[in-house]
Design a protein around this motif. Structure first.
Motif, short mmCIF file in Angstrom:
data_model
loop_
_atom_site.label_atom_id
_atom_site.label_comp_id
_atom_site.label_asym_id
_atom_site.label_seq_id
_atom_site.Cartn_x
_atom_site.Cartn_y
_atom_site.Cartn_z
N TYR A 9 0.78 -1.27 -0.18
CA TYR A 9 0.01 -0.04 0.00
C TYR A 9 0.71 1.23 -0.09
O TYR A 9 0.50 2.02 -0.79
CB TYR A 9 -0.82 -0.04 1.30
CG TYR A 9 -1.98 -0.92 1.08
CD1 TYR A 9 -2.79 -1.09 0.26
CD2 TYR A 9 -2.00 -1.88 2.22
CE1 TYR A 9 -4.07 -1.84 0.16
CE2 TYR A 9 -3.30 -2.65 2.18
CZ TYR A 9 -4.20 -2.76 1.18
OH TYR A 9 -5.11 -3.70 1.17
N SER A 10 1.98 1.16 0.98
CA SER A 10 2.81 2.53 0.86
C SER A 10 3.51 2.82 -0.45
O SER A 10 3.47 3.99 -0.78
CB SER A 10 3.90 2.41 2.03
OG SER A 10 2.99 2.23 3.22
N TYR A 13 0.97 3.95 -2.99
CA TYR A 13 0.58 5.47 -2.50
C TYR A 13 1.63 6.51 -2.86
O TYR A 13 1.23 7.62 -3.40
CB TYR A 13 0.34 5.55 -0.80
CG TYR A 13 -0.21 6.84 -0.44
CD1 TYR A 13 -1.48 7.34 -0.92
CD2 TYR A 13 0.38 7.74 0.39
CE1 TYR A 13 -2.18 8.66 -0.42
CE2 TYR A 13 0.35 8.81 0.67
CZ TYR A 13 -0.87 9.23 0.56
OH TYR A 13 -1.28 10.58 0.91
N GLU A 14 2.82 6.07 -2.48
CA GLU A 14 4.07 6.92 -2.68
C GLU A 14 4.11 7.24 -4.17
O GLU A 14 4.49 8.37 -4.56
CB GLU A 14 5.15 6.43 -2.13
CG GLU A 14 5.20 6.47 -0.49
CD GLU A 14 6.45 5.78 -0.05
OE1 GLU A 14 7.06 5.04 -0.92
OE2 GLU A 14 6.35 5.41 1.16
N GLU A 16 1.72 7.29 -6.33
CA GLU A 16 0.35 8.08 -6.65
C GLU A 16 -0.59 7.06 -7.53
O GLU A 16 -1.25 7.59 -8.49
CB GLU A 16 0.50 9.29 -7.34
CG GLU A 16 1.05 10.39 -6.64
CD GLU A 16 1.47 11.82 -7.19
OE1 GLU A 16 1.30 11.83 -8.25
OE2 GLU A 16 1.90 12.65 -6.41
N SER A 19 -4.94 6.61 -3.83
CA SER A 19 -5.15 7.57 -2.95
C SER A 19 -5.11 7.28 -1.47
O SER A 19 -5.54 6.03 -1.20
CB SER A 19 -6.55 8.41 -3.47
OG SER A 19 -7.68 7.47 -3.15
N ALA A 20 -5.47 8.05 -0.72
CA ALA A 20 -5.63 7.94 0.79
C ALA A 20 -6.74 7.28 1.02
O ALA A 20 -7.12 6.35 1.62
CB ALA A 20 -5.49 9.30 1.54
N ASP A 22 -8.55 5.36 -1.27
CA ASP A 22 -8.57 3.96 -1.91
C ASP A 22 -7.89 2.98 -0.76
O ASP A 22 -8.39 2.02 -0.45
CB ASP A 22 -7.45 4.12 -3.18
CG ASP A 22 -8.11 4.63 -4.18
OD1 ASP A 22 -9.47 4.67 -4.40
OD2 ASP A 22 -7.44 5.20 -5.31
N ARG A 23 -6.83 3.65 -0.10
CA ARG A 23 -6.06 2.78 0.88
C ARG A 23 -6.70 2.40 1.81
O ARG A 23 -6.87 1.44 2.39
CB ARG A 23 -4.94 3.69 1.27
CG ARG A 23 -3.95 2.92 2.14
CD ARG A 23 -2.59 3.66 2.18
NE ARG A 23 -1.90 3.11 3.16
CZ ARG A 23 -0.65 3.66 3.28
NH1 ARG A 23 -0.27 4.83 2.81
NH2 ARG A 23 0.15 2.81 4.13
#
Length: 64
Positions: A9-10, A13-14, A16, A19-20, A22-23
């Protein structure tokens, strides 16, 4: 079966890919099957770059 961990996930996310929101939605899902399906659906909708970043995330996290 894929059960995404925090490293995956990280990385997504990093880069892009997710999104936060989505996570957060993915983490709240009850079963590993739901989490895996949701994450794969997100990656498929975001195209080839998302898939390549996902592969990187698997390698980095040493997912087996």
């Amino acid at each position: 079966m894929l059960d995404p961990n925090e490293d995956i996930y990280s990385h997504l996310y990093e880069n892009e890919i997710i999104s936060a929101d989505d996570r957060e939605l993915n983490v709240k899902m009850v079963t590993s099957g739901e989490r895996a399906q949701h994450l794969i659906d997100l990656i498929r909708r975001r195209g080839q770059r998302a898939f390549l970043v996902f592969l990187e995330a698997l390698e980095i996290s040493q997912y087996k």
